[in-house]
Design an enzyme around this catalytic site. Sequence first.
Site, PDB file in Angstrom:
ATOM      1  N   HIS A 161       2.603  35.896  24.131  1.00 39.99           N
ATOM      2  CA  HIS A 161       1.941  35.628  25.411  1.00 39.99           C
ATOM      3  C   HIS A 161       0.432  35.749  25.235  1.00 39.99           C
ATOM      4  CE1 HIS A 161       1.191  35.702  29.739  1.00 39.99           C
ATOM      5  NE2 HIS A 161       0.363  36.733  29.497  1.00 39.99           N
ATOM      6  N   ALA A 198      10.043   8.270  10.699  1.00 42.62           N
ATOM      7  CA  ALA A 198       9.570   8.661   9.370  1.00 42.62           C
ATOM      8  C   ALA A 198      10.266   9.924   8.872  1.00 42.62           C
ATOM      9  CB  ALA A 198       8.056   8.871   9.394  1.00 42.62           C
ATOM     10  N   CYS A 233       4.027   3.635   8.052  1.00 47.27           N
ATOM     11  CA  CYS A 233       3.770   4.874   8.785  1.00 47.27           C
ATOM     12  C   CYS A 233       2.358   5.403   8.537  1.00 47.27           C
ATOM     13  CB  CYS A 233       4.789   5.936   8.398  1.00 47.27           C
ATOM     14  SG  CYS A 233       4.507   7.527   9.193  1.00 47.27           S
ATOM     15  N   HIS A 270       0.824  -1.188   0.000  1.00 51.10           N
ATOM     16  CA  HIS A 270       0.000   0.000   0.000  1.00 51.10           C
ATOM     17  C   HIS A 270       0.866   1.248   0.000  1.00 51.10           C
ATOM     18  CE1 HIS A 270      -0.316  -1.867   4.227  1.00 51.10           C
ATOM     19  NE2 HIS A 270       0.872  -1.342   4.089  1.00 51.10           N
TER      20      HIS A 270
END
Length: 481
Positions: A460, A334, A42, A37
């Site tokens: 922030h 990966a 992964c 496939h």
Amino acid sequence: MSNAYDVIIIGSGPGGYVTAIRAAQLGLKTAIVEREHLGGICLNWGCIPTKALLRSAEILDHANHAKSYGLTLNGTMTADVKEVVARSRGVSARLNGGIGFLMKKNKIDVIWGEAKLTKPGEIVVGKMSKPVVEPQHPVPKGVLAEGTYTAKHIIVATGARPRALPGIEPDGKLIWTYFEAMKPDFMPKSMVVMGSGAIGIEFASFYRSMGVDVTVVELMANIMPVEDVEISTFARKQLEKRGLKIITEAKVSKVEKGANSITAHVETKDGKVQTITADRLISAVGVQGNIENLGLETLGVKTDRGCIVIDGYGKTNVPGLYAIGDVAGPPMLAHKAEHEGVICIEKIAGLPNVHPMDKAKIPGCTYCNPQVASVGLTEAKAKEQGREIRVGRYSFAANGKAIALGEDQGMIKTIFDKKTGELIGAHMVGTEVTELIQGFVVAMNLETTEEELMHTIFPHPTLSEMMKESVLDAYGRVLNA
């Protein structure tokens, strides 16, 4: 259509397909061979679908603690295992289709079958044997298939598979690998996880969120052994607070199988043995490269401990043959495979200023709850190298955004070379640290010093502010602690 190419890549995982795309961008006639496939382990059975499972677990954890956010849920939040798995598989399917689109877009030929090296510059592609796992998608019609193909450059990117311990081999029913753990047809009540690396801890975290009684067994003294000990210890305490049972400096010496359960014999370093009976056992003791049945022996390709030996540019000892990714050795990640592939193909294409990969600057991420992320040297490794260092630490408990999120358990640790101010390591545990770590990766790649980091303005309120505070702490200048 001619069967001659500039580049043929064996394997379409992250390393393989990214390398193919870069090759096509550089004007090289490119083909990729795949036996199961597109996207490899992964995308189909690893990085991506596990994150989908963990996201479901995260939502469930939040729902079960809704009261702490001033919210009331009418009724009990429960997990539908079939729907959780279906969502994960759907995410994988979507991305699998995307890889196919990228192959077409970049005019990369996909050859379906199993490749074997017959001589330098030549492979024979045969019919696909029974796949390791059932492909999620049927093989597209009208694509290239069995036959002999030639290329000036052949790149092996066949990835890796779960390692099995003698006598405790996975059977797909009672002893699982990540394949079975990814798509359970029922939710076990109890489980033993053998190994506490990223795979083991992520599944342990997921199944604990699903209400499973989980025991993790780790051979080393600390869970996630590659991580900084301080971070690992913090993570362990948080995981145990969530109900995980963790046994370190121990091994599963034997597994007895029942009709629908296992009994694990757990031997500690002092020789004592305890038995744990559970519904299932996940074997997560690492992976090994897929080097078999490729014809490597025929060409005399050098291998070492189950991996192909390469130089800094992916070259093997056989001219015109290269290897990248897991099959070329650790770290088996990966993103390492992708970058290694780009370096390899750019060197092949003759681009200037192509440099070998600096493995000290490859980040690692574990997506358990709490998340763990790191790059560079641990404190112990830095001291082993004889470096004089400065170490900074900052707690999530002192960060406004973390407190507002209800995620105030975590820490950020930075390590600097005392003489030069060079950032040589960064280690994190807590919510969303897998997203934060890249800031330090960029800083290290640019050879940033503590002075430059101190003069960088962080917005922030954000979690990222803790990164700067950790730097300031290393130099006795912390502001908000």
